[in-house]
Design a protein around this motif. Sequence first.
Motif, PDB file in Angstrom:
ATOM      1  N   GLN A 280       0.846  -1.176   0.000  1.00 25.06           N
ATOM      2  CA  GLN A 280       0.000   0.000   0.000  1.00 25.06           C
ATOM      3  C   GLN A 280       0.886   1.232   0.000  1.00 25.06           C
ATOM      4  OE1 GLN A 280      -3.282  -0.210  -0.231  1.00 25.06           O
ATOM      5  NE2 GLN A 280      -3.157  -2.452  -0.239  1.00 25.06           N
ATOM      6  N   ALA A 281       0.646   2.168  -0.919  1.00 26.04           N
ATOM      7  CA  ALA A 281       1.445   3.390  -1.002  1.00 26.04           C
ATOM      8  C   ALA A 281       1.020   4.354   0.079  1.00 26.04           C
ATOM      9  CB  ALA A 281       1.262   4.029  -2.384  1.00 26.04           C
ATOM     10  N   PRO A 282       1.868   4.715   1.007  1.00 29.64           N
ATOM     11  CA  PRO A 282       1.495   5.643   2.073  1.00 29.64           C
ATOM     12  C   PRO A 282       1.447   7.059   1.550  1.00 29.64           C
ATOM     13  CG  PRO A 282       3.802   5.054   2.272  1.00 29.64           C
ATOM     14  CD  PRO A 282       3.261   4.258   1.138  1.00 29.64           C
ATOM     15  N   GLU A 283       0.675   7.862   2.226  1.00 28.56           N
ATOM     16  CA  GLU A 283       0.660   9.280   1.901  1.00 28.56           C
ATOM     17  C   GLU A 283       1.907   9.933   2.484  1.00 28.56           C
ATOM     18  OE1 GLU A 283      -1.489  10.625  -0.028  1.00 28.56           O
ATOM     19  OE2 GLU A 283      -2.701   8.811  -0.239  1.00 28.56           O
ATOM     20  N   GLU A 284       2.124  11.180   2.019  1.00 29.96           N
ATOM     21  CA  GLU A 284       3.319  11.868   2.497  1.00 29.96           C
ATOM     22  C   GLU A 284       3.300  12.027   4.018  1.00 29.96           C
ATOM     23  OE1 GLU A 284       1.905  12.322  -0.286  1.00 29.96           O
ATOM     24  OE2 GLU A 284       3.573  12.191  -1.685  1.00 29.96           O
TER      25      GLU A 284
ATOM     26  N   ASP B  16       5.700  12.094  -8.104  1.00 32.27           N
ATOM     27  CA  ASP B  16       4.685  11.195  -8.638  1.00 32.27           C
ATOM     28  C   ASP B  16       4.803  11.086 -10.152  1.00 32.27           C
ATOM     29  OD1 ASP B  16       3.639  13.537  -9.646  1.00 32.27           O
ATOM     30  OD2 ASP B  16       2.056  13.697  -8.138  1.00 32.27           O
ATOM     31  N   THR B  17       3.902  10.315 -10.746  1.00 30.29           N
ATOM     32  CA  THR B  17       3.982  10.062 -12.185  1.00 30.29           C
ATOM     33  C   THR B  17       3.744  11.311 -13.010  1.00 30.29           C
ATOM     34  OG1 THR B  17       1.642   9.408 -12.129  1.00 30.29           O
ATOM     35  CG2 THR B  17       3.291   7.656 -11.915  1.00 30.29           C
ATOM     36  N   ALA B  18       3.109  12.320 -12.414  1.00 22.80           N
ATOM     37  CA  ALA B  18       2.861  13.577 -13.135  1.00 22.80           C
ATOM     38  C   ALA B  18       4.015  14.558 -12.960  1.00 22.80           C
ATOM     39  CB  ALA B  18       1.563  14.199 -12.642  1.00 22.80           C
ATOM     40  N   GLY B  19       5.053  14.157 -12.202  1.00 27.91           N
ATOM     41  CA  GLY B  19       6.195  15.049 -12.002  1.00 27.91           C
ATOM     42  C   GLY B  19       6.030  15.990 -10.845  1.00 27.91           C
TER      43      GLY B  19
ATOM     44  N   SER C  43      17.036  10.665 -13.817  1.00 27.36           N
ATOM     45  CA  SER C  43      16.757   9.223 -13.716  1.00 27.36           C
ATOM     46  C   SER C  43      15.318   8.944 -13.286  1.00 27.36           C
ATOM     47  CB  SER C  43      17.724   8.588 -12.716  1.00 27.36           C
ATOM     48  OG  SER C  43      17.567   9.206 -11.445  1.00 27.36           O
ATOM     49  N   TYR C  44      14.470   9.966 -13.311  1.00 31.94           N
ATOM     50  CA  TYR C  44      13.100   9.832 -12.807  1.00 31.94           C
ATOM     51  C   TYR C  44      12.354   8.717 -13.528  1.00 31.94           C
ATOM     52  CZ  TYR C  44       8.157  11.113 -12.407  1.00 31.94           C
ATOM     53  OH  TYR C  44       6.801  11.101 -12.231  1.00 31.94           O
ATOM     54  N   GLN C  45      12.428   8.680 -14.878  1.00 28.42           N
ATOM     55  CA  GLN C  45      11.697   7.678 -15.634  1.00 28.42           C
ATOM     56  C   GLN C  45      12.219   6.259 -15.346  1.00 28.42           C
ATOM     57  OE1 GLN C  45       9.012   8.241 -17.320  1.00 28.42           O
ATOM     58  NE2 GLN C  45       9.111  10.480 -17.029  1.00 28.42           N
TER      59      GLN C  45
ATOM     60  N   GLY D 261      17.099   6.511  -5.436  1.00 32.88           N
ATOM     61  CA  GLY D 261      15.701   6.591  -5.834  1.00 32.88           C
ATOM     62  C   GLY D 261      15.096   5.201  -5.961  1.00 32.88           C
ATOM     63  N   VAL D 262      13.957   4.980  -5.278  1.00 33.53           N
ATOM     64  CA  VAL D 262      13.306   3.674  -5.308  1.00 33.53           C
ATOM     65  C   VAL D 262      11.837   3.869  -5.695  1.00 33.53           C
ATOM     66  CG1 VAL D 262      14.858   2.684  -3.588  1.00 33.53           C
ATOM     67  CG2 VAL D 262      12.736   3.767  -2.854  1.00 33.53           C
ATOM     68  N   PRO D 263      11.256   2.915  -6.395  1.00 36.78           N
ATOM     69  CA  PRO D 263       9.838   3.040  -6.769  1.00 36.78           C
ATOM     70  C   PRO D 263       8.910   2.733  -5.590  1.00 36.78           C
ATOM     71  CG  PRO D 263      10.736   0.990  -7.612  1.00 36.78           C
ATOM     72  CD  PRO D 263      11.880   1.723  -6.989  1.00 36.78           C
ATOM     73  N   VAL D 264       7.769   3.419  -5.560  1.00 41.71           N
ATOM     74  CA  VAL D 264       6.746   3.181  -4.532  1.00 41.71           C
ATOM     75  C   VAL D 264       5.542   2.550  -5.231  1.00 41.71           C
ATOM     76  CG1 VAL D 264       5.247   4.223  -2.802  1.00 41.71           C
ATOM     77  CG2 VAL D 264       7.565   5.133  -3.180  1.00 41.71           C
ATOM     78  N   TYR D 265       5.093   1.395  -4.733  1.00 39.81           N
ATOM     79  CA  TYR D 265       4.005   0.636  -5.368  1.00 39.81           C
ATOM     80  C   TYR D 265       2.681   0.894  -4.648  1.00 39.81           C
ATOM     81  CZ  TYR D 265       7.577  -1.967  -7.907  1.00 39.81           C
ATOM     82  OH  TYR D 265       8.609  -2.324  -8.731  1.00 39.81           O
ATOM     83  N   GLN D 266       1.588   0.889  -5.451  1.00 33.50           N
ATOM     84  CA  GLN D 266       0.217   0.924  -4.902  1.00 33.50           C
ATOM     85  C   GLN D 266      -0.627  -0.060  -5.712  1.00 33.50           C
ATOM     86  OE1 GLN D 266      -1.788   4.693  -5.079  1.00 33.50           O
ATOM     87  NE2 GLN D 266      -3.326   4.065  -3.568  1.00 33.50           N
ATOM     88  N   ASP D 267      -1.099  -1.099  -4.994  1.00 34.62           N
ATOM     89  CA  ASP D 267      -1.852  -2.169  -5.648  1.00 34.62           C
ATOM     90  C   ASP D 267      -1.070  -2.788  -6.803  1.00 34.62           C
ATOM     91  OD1 ASP D 267      -3.955  -1.679  -3.909  1.00 34.62           O
ATOM     92  OD2 ASP D 267      -4.872  -0.204  -5.288  1.00 34.62           O
ATOM     93  N   GLY D 268       0.238  -2.970  -6.566  1.00 38.95           N
ATOM     94  CA  GLY D 268       1.092  -3.607  -7.566  1.00 38.95           C
ATOM     95  C   GLY D 268       1.523  -2.713  -8.695  1.00 38.95           C
ATOM     96  N   THR D 269       1.145  -1.430  -8.639  1.00 39.34           N
ATOM     97  CA  THR D 269       1.510  -0.495  -9.713  1.00 39.34           C
ATOM     98  C   THR D 269       2.352   0.629  -9.109  1.00 39.34           C
ATOM     99  OG1 THR D 269      -0.538  -0.979 -10.867  1.00 39.34           O
ATOM    100  CG2 THR D 269       0.649   1.015 -11.531  1.00 39.34           C
ATOM    101  N   ILE D 270       3.394   1.053  -9.847  1.00 32.14           N
ATOM    102  CA  ILE D 270       4.260   2.135  -9.378  1.00 32.14           C
ATOM    103  C   ILE D 270       3.500   3.445  -9.497  1.00 32.14           C
ATOM    104  CG2 ILE D 270       6.407   3.389  -9.780  1.00 32.14           C
ATOM    105  CD1 ILE D 270       7.590   0.815 -10.908  1.00 32.14           C
ATOM    106  N   CYS D 271       3.391   4.134  -8.363  1.00 32.88           N
ATOM    107  CA  CYS D 271       2.650   5.391  -8.355  1.00 32.88           C
ATOM    108  C   CYS D 271       3.542   6.603  -8.151  1.00 32.88           C
ATOM    109  CB  CYS D 271       1.562   5.348  -7.283  1.00 32.88           C
ATOM    110  SG  CYS D 271       2.212   5.170  -5.601  1.00 32.88           S
ATOM    111  N   LYS D 272       4.725   6.427  -7.598  1.00 29.81           N
ATOM    112  CA  LYS D 272       5.648   7.547  -7.383  1.00 29.81           C
ATOM    113  C   LYS D 272       7.064   7.016  -7.148  1.00 29.81           C
ATOM    114  CE  LYS D 272       3.195   8.812  -3.922  1.00 29.81           C
ATOM    115  NZ  LYS D 272       2.659   9.617  -2.780  1.00 29.81           N
ATOM    116  N   ALA D 273       7.992   7.947  -7.112  1.00 28.92           N
ATOM    117  CA  ALA D 273       9.394   7.625  -6.814  1.00 28.92           C
ATOM    118  C   ALA D 273       9.794   8.296  -5.519  1.00 28.92           C
ATOM    119  CB  ALA D 273      10.303   8.086  -7.952  1.00 28.92           C
TER     120      ALA D 273
END
Length: 505
Positions: free
Chosen positions: A67-71, A127-130, A154-156, A179-191
Amino acid sequence: MSSKQNDYTTNTVSMLTYWTRRYVLVLLGSLLLLAVAAGIWIRISTYDHIYDMLELRAEQLVDLNGQAPEESEFSNRLRQMEERPHEPKHLFPEADIKKDDSSNRLETEAGPHEPRPPIPDVVHTVDTAGNIKIIKKYENEAIDTSALFAVPPSYQNVLAGENVRDQVNVASQTWLRIGVPVYQDGTICKALYISMPVDNQIRGPYGLLALLTGIITLAGWLVLYFLSRRLIHPLREVAAAAQSIAEGKYDPVLPQEVKERELQQLIESFRYMAAQLKQLEQLRSVLLAGVSHELRTPITSIRGMIQAVHNKIVTGAKAEEFLQISWNEAKRLQQMVEELLDFSSFEAGAAPIKGEPVNLSSLISEVIHQLSVLPEFSNIRFDAALPAEPVWLNGDAGRLRQMFLNLFDNSKKAAATLLRITFQIHDHRIMVDIEDNGKGIEATDQPFIFERFYRGSARQAIGRGLGLGLTISRLLAHAHGGDLVLLRTSPAGTTFRLSLTRSLK
């Protein structure tokens, strides 16, 4: 000590100082190379360790349940980590770090009371929107760390699922960032990015390395300094002794006890050389006086007798006798001058040796016959065991004859009544032994019989000429590719051995 000795010693010490400096420079250069290599290794190892630590912290901040935590949750987790007891203040933890095979994430095996890695200094997400969200800022507000919060190149790659490591220069400092990827429901949502300044962390090992390099350099220099001092003192004395010998003083003061084996060998060799030079110098003085006397005696005799005949002081048969004595003295003087000329020519390598076939057996037979008819050899019996067949060699018949005449004449001067000549032929070598029953050669004279102008002790030197007979004979033997040696001597007689190279006619 004279000025020359001071200059000589100064030059020797300067040479040692020169090489000591070179050794120190070589030592310093080698240590610098090792220090640079060690510094590079420390830098690489430290960076790798910090990257591993940052990656561990990033994995601890990421939701382990997918689960991706909020900030705000990132902030709460950071606050919980900062409130943990026993938090270390240094960089390198004592806990072992390893990869978990099931989750492929870093975890620690440290116990509840063991030290843990320090808290990262800067944390932010993209996040994915930058969009950038700062979780934790650098505590030192005097340093502008805004460059850390720009969207990394290296964001992408992070959004593609990679863990990225890079370096950022901020306010003349180097920061390491993971930099490490953050997953939410198995999908990367932010770095998630965590950054830490590295300069303070690496300054300590560099300082320790510099300190060790300085200590080793100082220790090496001190060792070289004291060793050179130990070497300089005896070498100064040897240099002063050499200058003393050059000035004609053959009793130099040399060090007595030196622990270095090589220096002790040098000093012993120098002491032996000084003793030999002193003996040769004394011998030279005696020989010079003897040679002068030998040359002056026939000249004085010839001059006096010719003057007596010229002034009619003696007449008739007495005048004829004086002229005959003068003639004999002139021949003796001529022989001595010829010996001097021969010796000078052979020493300079200017005396030509004819290379023609010579029957050595026949030549010795002719010399024996020539001497047998002379009155001065009337009391000597020759016993020559000559080979029946010819014994050939390439050489100069005249010079070989001169060599045998010198050897036979020495036996006559030694009051010999028997001269025995024997041959030994081994393959291409011819050995001729000339043995007499004379009074032999004294032990003190034996080492010097082949020395130029050596005529034995003062009592024996009378009537022995210039002392060049054996010297010239050995030079003649060498010129024919052979040698002349004293085989044995005693009060019962002396034996010389002449070795030559045999050849086919």
